[in-house]
Design a protein around this motif. Structure first.
Motif, PDB file in Angstrom:
ATOM      1  N   GLU A  49       0.859  -1.180   0.000  1.00  0.00           N
ATOM      2  CA  GLU A  49       0.000   0.000   0.000  1.00  0.00           C
ATOM      3  C   GLU A  49       0.893   1.228   0.000  1.00  0.00           C
ATOM      4  O   GLU A  49       1.830   1.330   0.791  1.00  0.00           O
ATOM      5  N   ILE A  50       0.606   2.141  -0.914  1.00  0.00           N
ATOM      6  CA  ILE A  50       1.358   3.385  -1.009  1.00  0.00           C
ATOM      7  C   ILE A  50       0.413   4.548  -0.728  1.00  0.00           C
ATOM      8  O   ILE A  50      -0.730   4.550  -1.193  1.00  0.00           O
ATOM      9  N   THR A  61      -1.089  -2.533  -4.426  1.00  0.00           N
ATOM     10  CA  THR A  61      -0.558  -3.490  -5.392  1.00  0.00           C
ATOM     11  C   THR A  61      -0.648  -4.890  -4.803  1.00  0.00           C
ATOM     12  O   THR A  61      -0.287  -5.099  -3.640  1.00  0.00           O
ATOM     13  N   LEU A  62      -1.120  -5.829  -5.600  1.00  0.00           N
ATOM     14  CA  LEU A  62      -1.119  -7.239  -5.243  1.00  0.00           C
ATOM     15  C   LEU A  62      -0.247  -7.956  -6.264  1.00  0.00           C
ATOM     16  O   LEU A  62      -0.480  -7.845  -7.472  1.00  0.00           O
ATOM     17  N   ARG A  63       0.769  -8.657  -5.770  1.00  0.00           N
ATOM     18  CA  ARG A  63       1.665  -9.439  -6.629  1.00  0.00           C
ATOM     19  C   ARG A  63       1.520 -10.906  -6.266  1.00  0.00           C
ATOM     20  O   ARG A  63       1.629 -11.273  -5.097  1.00  0.00           O
ATOM     21  N   LEU A  64       1.274 -11.741  -7.277  1.00  0.00           N
ATOM     22  CA  LEU A  64       1.103 -13.174  -7.065  1.00  0.00           C
ATOM     23  C   LEU A  64       2.028 -13.950  -7.990  1.00  0.00           C
ATOM     24  O   LEU A  64       2.126 -13.640  -9.184  1.00  0.00           O
ATOM     25  N   PHE A  65       2.672 -14.973  -7.433  1.00  0.00           N
ATOM     26  CA  PHE A  65       3.584 -15.799  -8.213  1.00  0.00           C
ATOM     27  C   PHE A  65       2.867 -17.056  -8.681  1.00  0.00           C
ATOM     28  O   PHE A  65       2.340 -17.830  -7.869  1.00  0.00           O
ATOM     29  N   TYR A  75      -1.158  -6.671  -9.926  1.00  0.00           N
ATOM     30  CA  TYR A  75      -2.438  -5.984 -10.015  1.00  0.00           C
ATOM     31  C   TYR A  75      -2.333  -4.654  -9.260  1.00  0.00           C
ATOM     32  O   TYR A  75      -1.723  -4.590  -8.195  1.00  0.00           O
ATOM     33  N   TRP A  76      -2.976  -3.596  -9.766  1.00  0.00           N
ATOM     34  CA  TRP A  76      -2.954  -2.271  -9.159  1.00  0.00           C
ATOM     35  C   TRP A  76      -4.382  -1.780  -8.935  1.00  0.00           C
ATOM     36  O   TRP A  76      -5.241  -1.957  -9.801  1.00  0.00           O
ATOM     37  N   ALA A  77      -4.605  -1.162  -7.783  1.00  0.00           N
ATOM     38  CA  ALA A  77      -5.889  -0.524  -7.488  1.00  0.00           C
ATOM     39  C   ALA A  77      -5.604   0.854  -6.910  1.00  0.00           C
ATOM     40  O   ALA A  77      -4.597   1.061  -6.225  1.00  0.00           O
ATOM     41  N   GLY A  82     -11.307   3.127  -7.118  1.00  0.00           N
ATOM     42  CA  GLY A  82     -11.874   1.934  -6.489  1.00  0.00           C
ATOM     43  C   GLY A  82     -11.863   0.721  -7.398  1.00  0.00           C
ATOM     44  O   GLY A  82     -12.523  -0.269  -7.121  1.00  0.00           O
ATOM     45  N   LEU A  83     -11.091   0.791  -8.484  1.00  0.00           N
ATOM     46  CA  LEU A  83     -11.038  -0.310  -9.458  1.00  0.00           C
ATOM     47  C   LEU A  83      -9.746  -1.106  -9.320  1.00  0.00           C
ATOM     48  O   LEU A  83      -8.693  -0.555  -8.995  1.00  0.00           O
ATOM     49  N   LEU A  84      -9.817  -2.397  -9.622  1.00  0.00           N
ATOM     50  CA  LEU A  84      -8.644  -3.249  -9.739  1.00  0.00           C
ATOM     51  C   LEU A  84      -8.318  -3.344 -11.224  1.00  0.00           C
ATOM     52  O   LEU A  84      -9.135  -3.830 -12.013  1.00  0.00           O
ATOM     53  N   TYR A  85      -7.158  -2.851 -11.613  1.00  0.00           N
ATOM     54  CA  TYR A  85      -6.797  -2.789 -13.027  1.00  0.00           C
ATOM     55  C   TYR A  85      -6.265  -4.134 -13.512  1.00  0.00           C
ATOM     56  O   TYR A  85      -5.821  -4.961 -12.720  1.00  0.00           O
ATOM     57  N   PRO A  86      -6.291  -4.379 -14.827  1.00  0.00           N
ATOM     58  CA  PRO A  86      -5.798  -5.651 -15.366  1.00  0.00           C
ATOM     59  C   PRO A  86      -4.323  -5.849 -14.998  1.00  0.00           C
ATOM     60  O   PRO A  86      -3.570  -4.886 -14.898  1.00  0.00           O
TER      61      PRO A  86
END
Length: 149
Positions: A49-50, A61-65, A75-77, A82-86
Motif C-alpha cells: 500500500e502506497i 498493489t497485489l503481486r502473485l507468483f 495488479y494495481w488498485a 476503487g477499481l482493480l486494473y488488469p
C-alpha cells in the motif's frame, strides 16, 4: 518465488509522473509517497500500500507468483477509482523485472509495461510505460524511486 522479497518493509517513495499522456508532453509532476509491503500466501505473493499524502490518495498493489508458469502477475488498485486494473505479467532476469499487460486509456486499448531495476537492500526503481501502437513504441509516464525508511 523470492523475486520481490527485497520490497518487504517500509519505504519513502519519490514519484515523477507525466502530466499528460500520449500528447508529446514533457511536463512532469513530482510528489512524495510512503509505502509498506508485506508477504502473503506464505511468500507466494505480497501486498503493497502506497500513500500519496499531497494527492489525498492511496494505491494498492497485489503481486502473485504463478508456481506452474514461474511468473508474476501484478495488479494495481487506486483509491481514486476503487477499481482493480488488469494485471501485468512477467519475470526477473539479471536483476531486472519486466512485466507486460493489456489495459485501456480513455476507452482505447493500450499496452502497459512495468520495469523494476536498480534493486539494492536500501533502494529500488520502478517505471511504468504505455504503448498505443501495440508495443512498437513506448512512452514512459511514471517513475518511482524507493529508499528504505
Amino acid at each position: 518465488m523470492n523475486d520481490f522479497d527485497f520490497l518487504i518493509g517500509s519505504w519513502n517513495v519519490t514519484n515523477r509522473r507525466l502530466s499528460t499522456l500520449f500528447a508529446g508532453s514533457d511536463q512532469w509532476e513530482n510528489f512524495a509517497g510512503t509505502s509498506t509491503c508485506w508477504p502473503v500466501l506464505d511468500g507466494g505473493g505480497n501486498t503493497e500500500e502506497i500513500v500519496f499524502e499531497s494527492l489525498g490518495s492511496r494505491g494498492l498493489t497485489l503481486r502473485l507468483f504463478d508456481v506452474e508458469r514461474k511468473e508474476w502477475s501484478i495488479y494495481w488498485a487506486s483509491s481514486r477509482t476503487g477499481l482493480l486494473y488488469p494485471p501485468v505479467v512477467g519475470t526477473f532476469a539479471d536483476g531486472r523485472g519486466d512485466f507486460y499487460g493489456d489495459d485501456t486509456h480513455d476507452g482505447k486499448p493500450i499496452k502497459a509495461h512495468f520495469i523494476w531495476s536498480d534493486i539494492t537492500a536500501s533502494s529500488a526503481r520502478w517505471e511504468q510505460e504505455f504503448s498505443i501502437d501495440d508495443g512498437r513504441t513506448w512512452e514512459s509516464n511514471w517513475v518511482m524511486t524507493y529508499s528504505r525508511t
